[in-house]
Design an enzyme around this catalytic site. Structure first.
Site, PDB file in Angstrom:
ATOM      1  N   ASP A 274       0.759  -1.254   0.000  1.00  0.00           N
ATOM      2  CA  ASP A 274       0.000   0.000   0.000  1.00  0.00           C
ATOM      3  C   ASP A 274       0.793   1.310   0.000  1.00  0.00           C
ATOM      4  OD1 ASP A 274       0.786  -0.582   2.613  1.00  0.00           O
ATOM      5  OD2 ASP A 274      -1.229  -0.690   3.432  1.00  0.00           O
ATOM      6  N   GLU A 367     -10.935  -7.000   8.271  1.00  0.00           N
ATOM      7  CA  GLU A 367      -9.580  -6.920   7.737  1.00  0.00           C
ATOM      8  C   GLU A 367      -9.490  -7.478   6.319  1.00  0.00           C
ATOM      9  OE1 GLU A 367      -7.261  -5.306   8.945  1.00  0.00           O
ATOM     10  OE2 GLU A 367      -5.348  -6.065   8.224  1.00  0.00           O
TER      11      GLU A 367
END
Ligand SMILES: *[C@@H]1O[C@H](CO)[C@@H](O)[C@H](O)[C@H]1NC(C)=O
Ligand SMILES: *[C@@H]1O[C@H](CO)[C@@H](O)[C@H](O)[C@H]1NC(C)=O
Ligand SMILES: *[C@@H]1O[C@H](CO)[C@@H](O)[C@H](O)[C@H]1NC(C)=O
Ligand SMILES: *[C@@H]1O[C@H](CO)[C@@H](O)[C@H](O)[C@H]1NC(C)=O
Ligand SMILES: *[C@@H]1O[C@H](CO)[C@@H](O)[C@H](O)[C@H]1NC(C)=O
Ligand SMILES: *[C@@H]1O[C@H](CO)[C@@H](O)[C@H](O)[C@H]1NC(C)=O
Length: 574
Positions: A274, A367
């Site tokens: 990310d 998650e």
């Protein structure tokens, strides 16, 4: 990372099934006004902060259920709690992470108290093994950002004057991190002992985000200390990492720091990768120059090309571009904020809405969500107070000023207070299916979640100055002097930096600037990529069906539309 590969057709069906009815109902329009919501966000911060100070400080993080502490910086990823020193008192992690939020909330008294405490009592000369990435974004970034805020807002309020206490701490910490970079590739080890450097038999495995999310903090530290060694180390690692991309411009998730070879070839925009993407773009904004932009543009185009499926992003093999895991991860919710920064607001909006729908369906975002079977991942069903959806909501509100995003913010506030607030702070959720709580209040709840929600309802802090936020939510000012800096032409001394900060601010925030650079040097063929800021979805014929599929034009930043025969462009309506 354990989902099976599933053909696209199934995914499409599931995507349709996934869209919950909640998406169709409009969010109840905010009954409370922005000031009330801002005050609620403020109360959220102080409830987290006061409990930390009472029950956990100077240890790292609060355990809100048992009202005690955890020295999590040394424990993160260190499951066996190896190398924890005796009588260890932690690094006051949550306090360091709270500084920039205290500044934004305008709490001078508490900020100044913290600076004095840290200057006198915090030492990094401890025999403790920490994760380089976490230490960099949380501690180093927290200290650097607070140093700049101290100079800008609080200098005159600090008894005895501000003596660069936070910068000295950052400099000391930075030096302790440098030995991690002494590898054959220049790519740093994931772990380092703050007192003794790299430990014997240290693992050689690191992640793309772990070694590709250092440049903002290290580059800022170099500029503030007028010593290029930090930036040099981080940039060398970043260049090496970039050189390891595949011919499709994709990265893997984990790699070996000694050999510079990939271990895990599948990757996406979530965990393990990310902020690598985020930092390429933000380094371009903060430090200027073409190199970061060129890397970002190529990387971004590849993401849109190989990971995107409508508004969702799956994972793919870096070598073939073939989809590997059809999974949504909570961390991916940051992606729309990156898209807002480059002006791809339409795509950002579409993805953000999907995440909002998952939040509405489950109360929070689990998650990991299995797109292929349309359910929460059996083991990764937790919600550790992650702030990424609040972050994207703030960016999209800044870019559009559409009040719908305020309603989303209100929804986040309400569910956090409903589901995670306990007398002793805010607790993570261990299992989203049962809403069972976990005894942990992460420091990023204070540095990110509370801050993003507060700024959503009151952006006074952003309105007269141009800041960008690190991946941990710490603001850094965009300064011309920083962009012009090279090691051979050092910027003005640390003590003179106040003048610079005052003169360089503009009235627009980087969030509104929508960096949307031109096509210069774009090596990809125009058939494949129509705009550096937006790539069409992978329909076979690359044709659009609606304006929303077209994004914005990279050269003019104008919204593109879909022509009657299905091509995106700057068509005139009518
Ligand atoms: C931690 O704090 C305690 C109490 O203030 C003190 O006695 C101890 O020496 C500290 N530990 C370290 C490693 O500094
Ligand atoms: C600053 O924070 C402290 C500690 O939470 C609190 O007691 C005080 O009221 C706050 N001050 C302001 C102006 O918010
Ligand atoms: C540093 O810690 C000591 C021991 O807890 C405390 O007495 C002192 O007030 C602290 N220094 C500052 C400036 O807060
Ligand atoms: C975001 O999406 C919604 C729903 O499709 C649409 O009504 C709205 O105009 C979009 N906003 C932007 C800025 O694209
Ligand atoms: C609070 O959470 C409970 C349990 O998940 C849920 O049933 C209830 O609707 C929520 N209330 C609000 C106001 O969100
Ligand atoms: C920036 O904002 C201030 C106060 O809002 C205003 O006085 C000033 O003219 C603005 N500067 C520019 C360059 O727009």
């Amino acid at each position: 990372m354990d989902g099976p590969w599933v053909p696209k057709g199934i995914l499409v069906c599931l995507l349709v099934a996934l869209l919950p009815c909640a998406m169709l109902q409009s969010l109840a329009s905010g009954a409370r006004d922005r000031i009330q919501l801002r005050e609620e966000a403020r109360r959220m911060f102080y409830h987290a902060y006061d409990n930390y100070m009472q029950y956990a400080f100077p240890h790292d993080e609060l355990k809100p259920l048992s009202r005690t502490y955890t020295d999590s910086l040394a424990e993160l990823g260190n499951l066996n709690h190896e190398h924890l020193p005796e009588h260890y008192n932690g690094t006051a992690l949550t306090l360091v992470e709270s500084l920039s939020s205290l500044a934004i909330l305008g709490n001078a008294t508490e900020f100044v108290k913290a600076v004095l405490w840290l200057g006198e009592n915090l030492s990094f000369d401890v025999d403790v093994r920490v994760n380089l990435f976490e230490c960099n974004i949380r501690l180093l970034g927290g200290l650097i950002s607070a140093h700049l805020l101290a100079i800008e807002f609080f200098e005159g309020l600090i008894p005895g004057g501000y003596k660069n206490q936070l910068l000295h701490l950052a400099d000391d910490l930075g030096q302790r991190l440098l030995p991690a970079f002494e590898t054959p590739t220049g790519i740093p080890y994931a772990w380092i002992n703050l007192k003794y450097g790299v430990m014997m038999d240290e693992t050689l495995e690191t992640s793309t985000s772990g070694c590709g999310t250092l440049i903002l903090e290290m580059g800022a530290l170099s500029r503030l200390t007028r010593n290029s060694k930090y930036e040099d180390a981080a940039l060398k690692a970043l260049r090496k990492l970039w050189s390891m991309r595949s011919s499709l411009d994709l990265m893997g998730t984990t790699l070996n720091v000694a050999t510079g070879t990939w271990i895990q070839h599948s990757s996406g925009i979530g965990a393990g990768v990310d902020s690598f993407y985020e930092y390429l773009l933000k380094a371009h904004i903060l430090f200027g120059g073409q190199e970061y932009w060129d890397m970002f543009r190529q990387a971004y185009v590849a993401v849109q090309q190989y990971f995107r499926h409508g508004p969702w992003y799956h994972e793919a093999d870096m070598r073939t571009g073939r989809a590997t895991y059809w999974q949504l991860t909570s961390l991916q919710a940051f992606w729309p904020s990156v898209q807002v920064l480059i002006g791809d607001v339409v795509a950002a909006n579409a993805t953000h809405r999907e995440f909002v729908s998952v939040w509405e369906k489950h109360g929070v975002i689990p998650e990991r969500y299995l797109l292929d079977i349309g359910s929460i991942h059996p083991t990764e069903s937790y919600y550790p107070l992650r702030p990424e959806l609040a972050e994207s909501t703030l960016y999209l509100y800044q870019a559009t000023k559409d009040p719908w995003y305020l309603d989303v913010g209100e929804k986040l506030l309400t569910s956090l207070n409903n589901l995670t607030r306990v007398d002793g702070g805010y607790a993570s959720i261990r299992d989203v299916t049962t809403m069972e709580l976990e005894d942990h209040q992460h420091s990023y709840f204070l540095s990110e979640m509370c801050k993003y929600l507060y700024l959503l309802f009151d952006d006074t802090f952003l309105s007269n100055r141009n800041y960008i936020f690190s991946t941990e939510g710490h603001p850094l000012p965009v300064l011309r002097a920083w962009q012009q800096w090279t090691p051979s032409v050092p910027p003005k001394a640390i003590t003179e930096s106040k003048g610079e900060a005052e003169t360089e601010h503009t009235n627009s925030s980087a969030m509104e600037s929508q960096v949307c650079p031109d096509f210069r040097g774009l090596s990809l063929s125009p058939q494949r990529v129509e705009s550096a800021c937006h790539v069409l979805d992978g329909h076979e014929d690359h044709r659009c069906t609606s304006d929303d599929g077209c994004g914005i034009d990279a050269a003019t930043c104008r919204k593109r539309t879909c022509s009657s025969v299905g091509y995106c462009g700057l068509w005139k309506k009518g």
